[in-house]
Scaffold this active site. Structure first.
Site, PDB file in Angstrom:
ATOM      1  N   CYS A   2       3.447   4.116   2.166  1.00 20.93           N
ATOM      2  CA  CYS A   2       3.509   4.701   0.826  1.00 20.93           C
ATOM      3  C   CYS A   2       2.384   4.170  -0.052  1.00 20.93           C
ATOM      4  CB  CYS A   2       4.832   4.340   0.172  1.00 20.93           C
ATOM      5  SG  CYS A   2       6.240   4.826   1.152  1.00 20.93           S
ATOM      6  N   ARG A  27      -3.727   6.171   3.683  1.00 18.07           N
ATOM      7  CA  ARG A  27      -2.671   5.267   4.117  1.00 18.07           C
ATOM      8  C   ARG A  27      -1.617   6.007   4.940  1.00 18.07           C
ATOM      9  NH1 ARG A  27      -2.231   0.632   0.508  1.00 18.07           N
ATOM     10  NH2 ARG A  27       0.012   0.639   0.778  1.00 18.07           N
ATOM     11  N   TRP A  76       5.692   7.832   2.809  1.00 22.70           N
ATOM     12  CA  TRP A  76       5.684   7.816   4.268  1.00 22.70           C
ATOM     13  C   TRP A  76       7.119   7.528   4.667  1.00 22.70           C
ATOM     14  CZ3 TRP A  76       6.102   4.324   8.495  1.00 22.70           C
ATOM     15  CH2 TRP A  76       5.409   4.700   9.650  1.00 22.70           C
ATOM     16  N   ASN A 102       7.409   1.297  -2.682  1.00 24.44           N
ATOM     17  CA  ASN A 102       6.898   1.079  -1.333  1.00 24.44           C
ATOM     18  C   ASN A 102       7.676  -0.099  -0.777  1.00 24.44           C
ATOM     19  OD1 ASN A 102       5.457   0.640   0.977  1.00 24.44           O
ATOM     20  ND2 ASN A 102       3.584  -0.063  -0.047  1.00 24.44           N
ATOM     21  N   GLY A 103       8.259   0.050   0.399  1.00 17.85           N
ATOM     22  CA  GLY A 103       9.054  -1.041   0.984  1.00 17.85           C
ATOM     23  C   GLY A 103      10.394  -0.505   1.438  1.00 17.85           C
ATOM     24  N   GLU A 484      -8.026  -1.394  23.647  1.00 20.02           N
ATOM     25  CA  GLU A 484      -8.477  -0.732  22.426  1.00 20.02           C
ATOM     26  C   GLU A 484      -8.952   0.699  22.708  1.00 20.02           C
ATOM     27  OE1 GLU A 484      -8.017  -1.232  19.478  1.00 20.02           O
ATOM     28  OE2 GLU A 484      -9.549  -0.192  18.343  1.00 20.02           O
ATOM     29  N   LYS A 488      -7.290   3.877  20.852  1.00 16.40           N
ATOM     30  CA  LYS A 488      -8.097   4.806  20.046  1.00 16.40           C
ATOM     31  C   LYS A 488      -7.838   6.233  20.496  1.00 16.40           C
ATOM     32  CE  LYS A 488      -8.964   3.195  17.358  1.00 16.40           C
ATOM     33  NZ  LYS A 488      -8.746   1.931  16.789  1.00 16.40           N
ATOM     34  N   GLU A 491      -4.076   7.474  19.761  1.00 11.39           N
ATOM     35  CA  GLU A 491      -3.618   7.618  18.378  1.00 11.39           C
ATOM     36  C   GLU A 491      -4.232   8.827  17.671  1.00 11.39           C
ATOM     37  OE1 GLU A 491      -4.605   4.425  15.599  1.00 11.39           O
ATOM     38  OE2 GLU A 491      -6.397   3.959  16.734  1.00 11.39           O
ATOM     39  N   HIS A 507       0.055  -2.789  41.968  1.00 10.43           N
ATOM     40  CA  HIS A 507       1.426  -3.279  41.809  1.00 10.43           C
ATOM     41  C   HIS A 507       2.338  -2.245  41.172  1.00 10.43           C
ATOM     42  CE1 HIS A 507       0.160  -7.185  43.218  1.00 10.43           C
ATOM     43  NE2 HIS A 507      -0.921  -7.037  42.454  1.00 10.43           N
ATOM     44  N   LYS A 607      -2.080   3.731   7.561  1.00 11.73           N
ATOM     45  CA  LYS A 607      -3.184   2.779   7.618  1.00 11.73           C
ATOM     46  C   LYS A 607      -2.685   1.349   7.488  1.00 11.73           C
ATOM     47  CE  LYS A 607      -7.490   1.540   7.719  1.00 11.73           C
ATOM     48  NZ  LYS A 607      -8.091   1.534   9.060  1.00 11.73           N
TER      49      LYS A 607
HETATM   50  O1  M6R Z   1      -4.321  -4.061   8.816  1.00  8.17           O
HETATM   51  P1  M6R Z   1      -4.047  -4.672  10.170  1.00  8.17           P
HETATM   52  O2  M6R Z   1      -5.272  -5.039  10.906  1.00  8.17           O
HETATM   53  O3  M6R Z   1      -3.057  -5.811  10.084  1.00  8.17           O
HETATM   54  O4  M6R Z   1      -3.317  -3.512  10.971  1.00  8.17           O
HETATM   55  C1  M6R Z   1      -2.804  -3.731  12.253  1.00  8.17           C
HETATM   56  C2  M6R Z   1      -2.608  -2.415  12.995  1.00  8.17           C
HETATM   57  O5  M6R Z   1      -1.679  -1.617  12.316  1.00  8.17           O
HETATM   58  C3  M6R Z   1      -3.925  -1.644  13.114  1.00  8.17           C
HETATM   59  O6  M6R Z   1      -4.897  -2.420  13.752  1.00  8.17           O
HETATM   60  C4  M6R Z   1      -3.721  -0.334  13.900  1.00  8.17           C
HETATM   61  O7  M6R Z   1      -3.363  -0.607  15.212  1.00  8.17           O
HETATM   62  C5  M6R Z   1      -5.014   0.465  13.840  1.00  8.17           C
HETATM   63  N1  M6R Z   1      -5.069   1.206  12.613  1.00  8.17           N
HETATM   64  C6  M6R Z   1      -5.187   1.385  14.976  1.00  8.17           C
HETATM   65  O8  M6R Z   1      -6.418   2.026  14.902  1.00  8.17           O
END
Ligand code: M6R
Length: 612
Positions: A2, A27, A76, A102-103, A484, A488, A491, A507, A607
């Site tokens: 949010c 976000r 969100w 937010n929360g 990673e 990428k 997502e 395995h 985000k």
């Molecule tokens: O803000 P942060 O680095 O703590 O966020 C952690 C993850 O939410 C963040 O790295 C997320 O996996 C990425 N946005 C993915 O691209």
């Protein structure tokens, strides 16, 4: 997560709030809304499911909501599906008080039950509505909105950043914070509240961050801040020096692409001031050489891509320091009764500095006496403020949900930490140390060369975009990088993808390889190149279609074996993921583009993950 923005001043609030909300879009959100204190009393509230454009149309770009004090929100969904009713702001039964949040209010069900017994009718399924109705309940009794907020805060459990307006005091906003980010902005004849600085940077660069337990009374010409004992507090101001352009697309189709291309500059900014005369100098580190020499064990704690940086860090720091490094997911660390104490160093990695699980893990480690060194992008964020030491990544605002330049700069800074500690501990040969320092300085140039070959990657992405299942494999730092690369891809393109240490294939996973399965074989790590080749042959024998990533020096050999190839320049082994990630980011980007995905705002993702 949010997003909140609030304005109080002399101008019409709604257009300013809409603009602020647009800057918080990155976000992640599913609905949005505004509440404005009307010029002749009362509140106007407009909210809707869907994109901000819908809210813009509904309010005629804010023109339909006159008044100079207001709050806005992008939601969100957590409690209750995304729809118009569950969207914020939530309004009290009397219609006098509106709230954005937010929360998560953890005891909302109990409060809702009690208020229902007292005659309150709830409209939404959200936890937030109890805040509005509870405020109403207390306000009926004391007729003072600040007093009502204090009583409400003593009743709710959970996490909140709150913006509150009351029709009876139309020149005032109330803000409160616990375990969710909220900042205050000082403008000229106006003031702001916001979840993050991008929402208000057009209007002010002078901000302060609220701490847990604090409340603020925000008026056009003053901001009064109180701690949890209701004592007034003076706070440090931060000056935000980001260029506004940095938070805009600047000609690129997507923020993600812009941020991929910003990586050479970002890395330069992160490392150049920290390497002097061939040596790493971390002036922003308060730890003494004595303290560094006495570290027993290093933990790296993070979530998502930041955790993947930690995985690379494990290989590199153990190699540089000959010391045990444990990488733990923040969400697991906090509940694992961790064996961590005053003799240990906990390195916390976070782009946003607000990830709730990471924050909770940091507090757990701190409670047990560990020293906390954080690597953070957002200056003054909660994680930065609660750490003993902070090293900023200086990557500038990262807007796309899928991280790129934050990942790269976090890794560069972690490598600098390794080198600095190795120098203090005397654990590296001078020739090795010099080679890594030199390699780090070469990264921006070598990244630029990869970026100049973007069309080749685009062509390969086109060929690969039709696959529904992808496997990334690699060994050592290539394995860490595969995590990673796979994240990428999944997502932003929604293609199912998994990352495996190549040695693990036999395995179990190899049973999933069939005719035409796409396997992305990361084979940049020279010492294990032959083993990587064997894995390529192994999956090809089961019908896999292989795309390999290797270095220039192995190009010729790999070219003979696979139909699709990506290459990066040779560089010191520990730094290979710094280069290798760039083609993988571009591959994911162009595969997602081919599939018509909403790249900067992937479904279900946010985000900054400020809930558990
Ligand atoms: O803000 P942060 O680095 O703590 O966020 C952690 C993850 O939410 C963040 O790295 C997320 O996996 C990425 N946005 C993915 O691209």
């Amino acid at each position: 997560m949010c997003g909140i923005v609030g304005y109080v001043g002399n101008e019409q609030a709604a257009p300013i709030l809409l603009d602020g909300l647009e800057r918080l879009e990155y976000r992640g959100y599913d609905s949005a809304g505004l509440a404005v204190c009307g010029e002749h009393g009362g509140l106007t509230v407009k909210k809707t499911k869907g994109r901000l454009q819908v809210l813009r149309e509904m309010t005629h770009d804010g023109a339909d909501q006159p008044g100079c004090t207001g709050i806005g929100h992008t939601r969100w969904a957590t409690h209750g599906v995304p729809n118009d009713v569950n969207a914020h702001p939530h309004v009290s039964q009397s219609g006098h008080i509106a709230v954005v949040h937010n929360g998560i209010i953890e005891n909302y069900a109990e409060i809702r039950r009690e208020l229902t017994e007292k005659g309150y009718h709830f409209q939404s399924e959200t936890d937030t509505e109890v805040v509005a109705q509870l405020l109403d309940y207390f306000y009926q009794d004391c007729n003072d909105i600040f007093e009502a907020v204090v009583r409400m805060i003593h009743t709710v459990d959970g996490a909140y950043a709150l913006g509150i307006v009351c029709a009876d005091c139309p020149d005032r906003l109330i803000a409160a914070r616990k375990d969710a980010p909220l900042l205050l902005g000082y403008g000229k004849d106006c003031n702001f509240i916001a979840s993050d600085v991008t929402a208000i940077i057009r209007h002010t660069r002078d901000i302060t961050y609220m701490e847990d337990g604090e409340m603020a009374v925000v008026e056009g010409d003053s901001i009064r801040i109180y701690n949890s004992q209701l004592q007034p507090v003076e706070k440090k101001h931060y000056y935000i020096d980001w260029e506004i352009d940095a938070a805009e697309k600047g000609g690129y189709d997507h923020f993600m692409l812009k941020e991929i291309f910003e990586q050479p500059v970002a890395i330069r900014k992160a490392i150049a001031p920290r390497i002097q005369g061939g040596k790493v100098v971390l002036r922003d580190l308060k730890m003494t050489p004595e303290e560094i020499r006495h570290i027993r064990k290093i933990f790296i704690i993070a979530c998502g891509s930041s955790y993947h940086v930690g995985m690379v860090g494990k290989y590199n720091l153990e190699r540089m320091l000959r010391k045990s490094v444990e990488v733990v997911l923040a969400s697991e660390f906090r509940y694992s009764d961790p064996i961590v104490g005053p003799e240990d160093l906990v390195i916390v990695i976070s782009q946003s500095g607000e990830t709730l699980d990471t924050m909770a893990a940091l507090r757990e480690a701190k409670k047990r006496g560990a020293r906390i060194l954080s690597i953070v992008n957002v200056v003054g964020s909660s994680i930065a403020r609660e750490s003993d030491d902070v090293l900023y990544t200086w990557a500038g605002p990262e807007i796309a949900v899928a991280t790129t330049k934050a990942y790269s700069t976090q890794m560069a800074v972690l490598n600098l930490v390794g080198l600095y500690f190795a120098d203090v501990m005397g654990t590296m040969l001078k020739s090795d140390y010099d080679e890594v320092v030199k390699g780090l300085q070469e990264i921006p140039g070598k990244m630029e060369s990869i970026l100049s070959r973007v069309d080749d990657i685009k062509a390969i992405a086109k060929e690969c975009a039709g696959h529904e299942n992808v496997f990334f494999i690699g060994r050592n730092v290539d394995y860490a990088l595969s995590l990673e690369g796979s994240l990428k891809l999944k997502e932003i393109s929604y293609i199912h993808s998994e990352a495996y240490a190549s040695g693990e294939l036999k395995h179990g996973t190899i049973s999933l390889i069939e005719d035409g399965t796409l396997v992305i074989a990361l084979s940049t790590y020279g010492p294990l190149f032959d083993k990587a080749m064997s894995n390529v042959v192994e999956v090809q024998a089961r019908g896999a279609c292989v795309l390999a990533l290797t270095t220039d020096s192995h190009r010729a050999e790999m070219e003979k074996a696979v139909p699709m190839l990506l290459t990066i320049s040779d560089i010191q082994e520990m730094l290979l993921p710094q280069l290798g990630v760039v083609p993988l980011q571009l591959l994911a980007y162009y595969m997602a583009l081919e599939r018509g995905c909403d790249i900067d705002k992937p479904r279900n993702l946010a985000k900054s993950v400020t809930v558990e």
